[in-house]
Design an enzyme around this catalytic site. Structure first.
Site, PDB file in Angstrom:
ATOM      1  CD1 TRP A 101      49.163 -70.392  -0.686  1.00  0.00           C
ATOM      2  CD2 TRP A 101      49.176 -71.920  -2.398  1.00  0.00           C
ATOM      3  NE1 TRP A 101      47.914 -71.021  -0.604  1.00  0.00           N
ATOM      4  CE2 TRP A 101      47.985 -71.888  -1.688  1.00  0.00           C
ATOM      5  CE3 TRP A 101      49.671 -73.009  -3.158  1.00  0.00           C
ATOM      6  CZ2 TRP A 101      47.054 -73.002  -2.112  1.00  0.00           C
ATOM      7  CZ3 TRP A 101      48.478 -74.033  -3.782  1.00  0.00           C
ATOM      8  CH2 TRP A 101      47.107 -73.949  -3.146  1.00  0.00           C
ATOM      9  CG  ASP A 175      51.450 -67.345  -6.168  1.00  0.00           C
ATOM     10  OD1 ASP A 175      50.587 -66.860  -6.488  1.00  0.00           O
ATOM     11  OD2 ASP A 175      51.577 -68.610  -5.886  1.00  0.00           O
ATOM     12  CE  LYS A 199      42.893 -69.144  -4.353  1.00  0.00           C
ATOM     13  NZ  LYS A 199      44.253 -69.423  -4.483  1.00  0.00           N
TER      14      LYS A 199
HETATM   15  C1  LIG Z   1      45.190 -70.837  -4.620  1.00  0.00           C
HETATM   16  C2  LIG Z   1      46.558 -70.013  -4.750  1.00  0.00           C
HETATM   17  C3  LIG Z   1      47.766 -70.939  -5.713  1.00  0.00           C
HETATM   18  C4  LIG Z   1      46.810 -72.270  -6.417  1.00  0.00           C
HETATM   19  O1  LIG Z   1      46.217 -71.973  -7.565  1.00  0.00           O
HETATM   20  P1  LIG Z   1      45.442 -72.913  -8.359  1.00  0.00           P
HETATM   21  O2  LIG Z   1      44.638 -72.360  -9.212  1.00  0.00           O
HETATM   22  O3  LIG Z   1      44.600 -74.004  -7.473  1.00  0.00           O
HETATM   23  O4  LIG Z   1      46.529 -73.774  -9.105  1.00  0.00           O
HETATM   24  C5  LIG Z   1      48.644 -70.863  -5.882  1.00  0.00           C
HETATM   25  N1  LIG Z   1      49.281 -69.674  -4.987  1.00  0.00           N
HETATM   26  C6  LIG Z   1      48.651 -68.924  -4.199  1.00  0.00           C
HETATM   27  C7  LIG Z   1      49.067 -67.804  -3.454  1.00  0.00           C
HETATM   28  C8  LIG Z   1      47.244 -69.405  -3.986  1.00  0.00           C
HETATM   29  O5  LIG Z   1      46.535 -68.657  -3.103  1.00  0.00           O
END
Ligand SMILES: *Cc1c(COP(=O)(O)O)cnc(C)c1O
Length: 363
Positions: A101, A175, A199
């Site tokens: 990521w 993030d 998530k």
């Molecule tokens: C799932 C995830 C993303 C991507 O998210 P989207 O909603 O598909 O753009 C980005 N960073 C992390 C850490 C993730 O787990």
């Protein structure tokens, strides 16, 4: 019949009481005669829903007043562009690359600014977080980006770096898509925190952005108006139509979390769940997790069977027992159990019981 346990990485399992309540309110929200999906985002009803969601999130994460909470769209990947558009001023951003990521984030940022890879563990397969003292931070970075829980590689920051102590004045951007609300956040170390909801917070469609006020108003002229943090903040996340139903579901999850005892209770439960699963893996002599123990994720637990040929039988047996979506990410292989806030301890206990039985049968 109890529902199966769903170990998906995202979109992921939701607390059952949230689904039950959403179902009960589907046709008529609180006597309004409307489904939440049918309401004007500028009406009194939705106004209550979003205000309560924001207040509950602020309370749960103890977000201090100088931070604004934004409900945006575009997901985590959208933020990979939106952050440099808002913060980089076309200068340099430092990246800590600890998995897929953050790797994606630095690649996307290159379209908008200069990227300095201050640290990367790619060469060793993304199984650790390098000591912050070894990072090569640049002198005038516009921001420093880290992914504090790498959903695919199962690597998690157990504490946030103190950039000031490392000689950097740059704001830290995290993030935290896959572990937001699973543990507290030390806001003294953060400039921006962002995460998609699907998530640990709810359903896909809404992205939570928590941004320190002094970082507003820095967007590049090419930044789309709908993605300019200042603009979104000035308009109470309603510059354009917000993802109303996703905000509503996130709000129900916040209420559920408060009933459960908030982030402190979630964290206690998450520590217990993760310990149970890692102990099972480590004691088995049959399953293995390659992540440095000091930074193993409490949320996403990748593991491998000693014999890869047993992967399909393992997954089939799991499905039969109501243990769903355990297949690992294709870039890593093996298995991955995502055990977010909404996964009860009983789900991890059921998984561990199955893993022990499967290992005994195939040893
Ligand atoms: C799932 C995830 C993303 C991507 O998210 P989207 O909603 O598909 O753009 C980005 N960073 C992390 C850490 C993730 O787990």
């Amino acid at each position: 019949m109890p529902r199966p346990y769903n170990f998906a990485p995202g979109p992921a399992t939701l607390p059952e009481p949230v689904l039950t309540r959403a179902a009960a309110e589907m046709l008529d929200w609180h006597g309004s005669g409307m489904s939440v999906m049918e309401m004007s985002h500028r009406g009194k009803e939705f106004g209550e829903i979003i205000a309560r969601a924001e207040a509950d999130l602020r309370e749960l994460l103890a977000v201090p007043p100088p931070f604004r909470i934004l409900f945006m769209q575009g997901g985590g990947l959208g933020e990979n562009a939106i952050v440099p558009l808002n913060l980089s001023r076309g200068g340099t951003a430092d990246f800590i690359v600890t998995g897929s990521w953050s790797q994606k984030s630095q690649k996307e940022a290159r379209r908008y600014c200069t990227v300095n890879l201050a640290a990367t563990t790619e060469a060793t397969g993304f199984t650790a977080i390098p000591d912050a003292a070894t990072w090569s931070l640049s002198r005038d970075a516009a921001y420093v980006h880290a992914c504090t829980n790498e959903t695919i590689h199962g690597v998690e920051f157990q504490s946030l770096p103190d950039l000031k102590a490392l000689g950097s004045d740059a704001p830290l951007v995290i993030d935290c898509s896959s572990h937001i609300l699973s543990r507290p956040i030390d806001w003294t170390k953060v400039g921006v925190a962002f995460g998609g909801a699907q998530k640990n917070v709810g359903m896909s469609g809404v992205t939570i952005v928590i941004v320190r006020e002094d970082l507003l108003g820095r967007a590049l002229p090419i930044c789309p108006s709908a993605f300019d943090y200042q603009n979104v903040a000035d308009n109470g996340s309603m510059y354009n139509t917000p993802p109303t139903y996703a905000v509503y579901i996130a709000g129900l999850v916040f209420q559920w979390m408060k009933e459960q005892g908030g982030v402190a209770a979630m964290e206690r439960r998450n520590i217990e769940k993760a310990a149970l699963l890692y102990d099972c893996i480590d004691a088995s002599g049959f399953y293995v997790n390659h992540v440095d123990r000091a930074c193993r994720s409490r949320m996403n637990v990748p593991f491998f069977l000693s014999d890869e040929r047993l992967n399909e039988p393992f997954l089939a047996g799991a499905r039969e027992r109501g243990l769903l979506q355990l297949k690992g990410h294709k870039s890593v292989g093996g298995m991955r159990a995502s055990i977010y806030n909404a996964m009860p301890l009983s789900g991890v206990q059921a998984l561990v019981a199955y893993m022990q039985e499967f290992a005994a049968r195939h040893r």
